[in-house]
Motif scaffolding. Structure first.
Motif, short mmCIF file in Angstrom:
data_model
loop_
_atom_site.label_atom_id
_atom_site.label_comp_id
_atom_site.label_asym_id
_atom_site.label_seq_id
_atom_site.Cartn_x
_atom_site.Cartn_y
_atom_site.Cartn_z
N HIS A 27 0.83 -1.21 0.00
CA HIS A 27 0.00 0.00 0.00
C HIS A 27 0.87 1.26 0.00
CE1 HIS A 27 -2.96 -2.97 0.48
NE2 HIS A 27 -2.95 -3.06 1.78
N LEU A 28 1.98 1.19 0.73
CA LEU A 28 2.87 2.35 0.82
C LEU A 28 3.53 2.64 -0.53
CD1 LEU A 28 4.10 4.14 3.16
CD2 LEU A 28 6.07 2.61 3.06
N ASP A 34 -2.83 0.11 -5.44
CA ASP A 34 -3.05 -1.34 -5.62
C ASP A 34 -4.47 -1.73 -5.23
OD1 ASP A 34 -2.12 -0.78 -2.90
OD2 ASP A 34 -2.19 -2.96 -2.61
N ARG A 35 -5.03 -1.05 -4.21
CA ARG A 35 -6.41 -1.37 -3.80
C ARG A 35 -7.39 -1.03 -4.93
NH1 ARG A 35 -6.50 -1.44 2.20
NH2 ARG A 35 -4.81 -0.17 2.96
N LEU A 36 -7.15 0.13 -5.55
CA LEU A 36 -8.02 0.58 -6.64
C LEU A 36 -7.95 -0.39 -7.82
CD1 LEU A 36 -9.67 3.02 -7.88
CD2 LEU A 36 -7.48 3.79 -8.80
N TRP A 37 -6.73 -0.85 -8.15
CA TRP A 37 -6.56 -1.78 -9.28
C TRP A 37 -7.33 -3.08 -9.02
CZ3 TRP A 37 -0.52 -1.18 -9.33
CH2 TRP A 37 -0.19 0.02 -9.96
N ARG A 38 -7.21 -3.60 -7.78
CA ARG A 38 -7.93 -4.85 -7.49
C ARG A 38 -9.44 -4.63 -7.59
NH1 ARG A 38 -4.28 -4.83 -3.45
NH2 ARG A 38 -2.46 -6.19 -3.69
N ARG A 39 -9.88 -3.45 -7.10
CA ARG A 39 -11.34 -3.15 -7.18
C ARG A 39 -11.79 -3.10 -8.63
NH1 ARG A 39 -11.24 0.37 -2.84
NH2 ARG A 39 -11.00 2.23 -4.10
N ARG A 40 -10.93 -2.52 -9.47
CA ARG A 40 -11.30 -2.44 -10.90
C ARG A 40 -11.37 -3.83 -11.52
NH1 ARG A 40 -7.79 2.54 -13.20
NH2 ARG A 40 -8.97 2.31 -15.10
N LEU A 41 -10.44 -4.68 -11.13
CA LEU A 41 -10.49 -6.07 -11.64
C LEU A 41 -11.85 -6.69 -11.29
CD1 LEU A 41 -7.80 -8.85 -11.15
CD2 LEU A 41 -10.20 -9.29 -10.82
N VAL A 42 -12.24 -6.54 -10.04
CA VAL A 42 -13.51 -7.16 -9.59
C VAL A 42 -14.67 -6.57 -10.39
CG1 VAL A 42 -15.07 -7.49 -7.63
CG2 VAL A 42 -12.58 -7.65 -7.30
N GLY A 43 -14.63 -5.26 -10.62
CA GLY A 43 -15.70 -4.59 -11.38
C GLY A 43 -15.78 -5.08 -12.82
N ARG A 44 -14.64 -5.46 -13.39
CA ARG A 44 -14.64 -5.88 -14.81
C ARG A 44 -14.91 -7.37 -15.00
NH1 ARG A 44 -11.01 -1.93 -17.54
NH2 ARG A 44 -11.58 -0.08 -16.37
N LEU A 45 -15.01 -8.09 -13.90
CA LEU A 45 -15.19 -9.54 -14.01
C LEU A 45 -16.65 -9.83 -14.35
CD1 LEU A 45 -13.10 -11.75 -13.59
CD2 LEU A 45 -13.87 -11.97 -11.23
N GLN A 46 -16.91 -9.96 -15.64
CA GLN A 46 -18.30 -10.09 -16.07
C GLN A 46 -18.79 -11.53 -15.95
OE1 GLN A 46 -18.40 -8.28 -19.89
NE2 GLN A 46 -18.67 -6.25 -19.00
N GLY A 47 -20.09 -11.65 -15.80
CA GLY A 47 -20.70 -12.98 -15.78
C GLY A 47 -20.54 -13.70 -14.46
N VAL A 48 -19.95 -13.04 -13.47
CA VAL A 48 -19.81 -13.69 -12.16
C VAL A 48 -21.04 -13.35 -11.32
CG1 VAL A 48 -18.46 -13.70 -10.02
CG2 VAL A 48 -17.30 -13.75 -12.22
N ARG A 49 -21.71 -14.41 -10.89
CA ARG A 49 -22.95 -14.26 -10.10
C ARG A 49 -22.70 -14.74 -8.67
NH1 ARG A 49 -24.95 -14.83 -15.22
NH2 ARG A 49 -24.18 -16.93 -15.60
N PRO A 50 -23.66 -14.48 -7.77
CA PRO A 50 -23.45 -14.94 -6.38
C PRO A 50 -23.20 -16.44 -6.29
CG PRO A 50 -25.25 -13.36 -6.47
CD PRO A 50 -24.85 -13.60 -7.89
N SER A 51 -23.73 -17.20 -7.26
CA SER A 51 -23.56 -18.66 -7.20
C SER A 51 -22.26 -19.13 -7.90
CB SER A 51 -24.76 -19.34 -7.86
OG SER A 51 -24.81 -18.94 -9.22
N TRP A 173 13.93 3.67 -5.94
CA TRP A 173 13.25 3.98 -4.69
C TRP A 173 12.56 2.76 -4.08
CZ3 TRP A 173 13.20 8.06 -1.48
CH2 TRP A 173 13.85 9.21 -1.92
N VAL A 174 11.90 1.98 -4.92
CA VAL A 174 11.17 0.82 -4.40
C VAL A 174 12.12 -0.15 -3.68
CG1 VAL A 174 9.89 -1.26 -5.10
CG2 VAL A 174 9.16 1.00 -5.92
N PRO A 175 13.28 -0.53 -4.30
CA PRO A 175 14.19 -1.42 -3.57
C PRO A 175 14.71 -0.79 -2.27
CG PRO A 175 14.74 -1.38 -5.90
CD PRO A 175 13.70 -0.32 -5.70
N ALA A 176 14.95 0.54 -2.30
CA ALA A 176 15.51 1.18 -1.09
C ALA A 176 14.48 1.21 0.04
CB ALA A 176 15.97 2.60 -1.43
N VAL A 177 13.25 1.62 -0.28
CA VAL A 177 12.21 1.67 0.77
C VAL A 177 11.86 0.25 1.23
CG1 VAL A 177 9.82 2.38 1.29
CG2 VAL A 177 11.27 3.84 -0.13
N GLY A 178 11.77 -0.67 0.27
CA GLY A 178 11.47 -2.07 0.59
C GLY A 178 12.51 -2.65 1.54
#
Ligand code: SAM
Length: 236
Positions: A27-28, A34-51, A173-178
């Motif tokens: 997240h940092l 990353d949260r937004l991207w996962r939410r978008r994936l879920v939103g685009r997953l067509q044809g998925v029903r509660p069952s 930056w990513v390797p240094a902060v990580g």
């Protein structure tokens, strides 16, 4: 042990070593996108029903499985137990145990019968597979005909200037902060290296078609920092 097994073991140990800091760093370093991207994936997953039955491969600490569980029941699979311990804790604390089942397993030898899922999702996982083609074939095997595959993965931005600026951030930056937060050098050096060595959006689309998928399409997210590939399991 084969070279492939050795590489898988290294990946497993790498994620085990960063599991306690994985969510925080995710997240940092992504400024929470990353949260937004996962939410978008879920939103685009067509044809998925509660069952519907959805399999989240390389589920890690379960963030995508948790988002998916708003739509339907989910099975999350991963081969790194310390990541799964965190996923199970999160699922329990959100009272989602009746919506999400977490199980240990290798993406290249999924412990499920052929055609048992309506959708397969993978977020930031396929880049780590020791044999990408074998993984894609395995996703096709467990999907029913017409079932949907969604792959969210980092990519290399195409827009000049932004691409150069992003590369400085991602490669330095990513390797240094990580390293500073996880106390580990390797994993956050591995992150940009693995993205740089991964097929681009067009090559991944071609590979998907070769591995039993049709209607392959992709959307770039955030100027191409990540891309979502969607595909349907071709008829058998
Ligand atoms: C970068 S994390 C992604 C976790 C999660 N999907 C997310 O969105 O944050 C990659 C995960 O893939 C898992 N993984 C890598 N190779 C795997 C394989 N062959 N089989 C199962 N899991 C694998 C790792 O253990 C790790 O938990």
């Amino acid at each position: 042990m084969t070279e492939i097994d050795k590489r898988a073991r290294r990946i497993q140990e790498m994620f085990a070593s960063i599991a306690p800091r994985y969510d925080l760093l995710n997240h940092l370093l992504s400024f929470n996108i990353d949260r937004l991207w996962r939410r978008r994936l879920v939103g685009r997953l067509q044809g998925v029903r509660p069952s519907s039955r959805v399999l989240d491969v390389c589920t890690g600490t379960g963030d995508l499985a948790i988002q998916l569980s708003r739509k339907c029941a989910v099975v999350g699979v991963d081969f790194c137990q310390p990541m799964l311990v965190i996923a199970r804790d999160k699922i329990r604390s959100r009272r989602l145990c009746d919506r999400i089942a977490i199980t240990g397993g290798d993406a290249l030898r999924l412990p499920f019968r052929g055609g048992s899922f309506d959708a397969v999702t993978v977020a930031f996982g396929v880049r780590n597979l020791e044999n990408l083609e074998q993984g894609l074939q395995e996703f096709a095997r467990v999907l029913r005909s017409g079932g949907v595959l969604a792959i969210l993965e980092f990519t290399r931005p195409a827009v000049p200037i932004f691409r150069e600026l992003f590369q400085v951030y991602f490669n330095h930056w990513v390797p240094a902060v990580g390293r500073a937060i996880s106390g580990r050098e390797g994993p956050y050096r591995y992150l940009p290296d693995s993205v740089n060595g991964f097929p681009d959006q067009e090559r991944l689309s071609t590979l998907l078609e070769r591995c039993g998928f049709c209607e392959v399409r992709y959307d770039n997210f955030s100027a191409g920092i990540a891309a979502l590939h969607l595909a349907s399991r071709a008829g058998r």
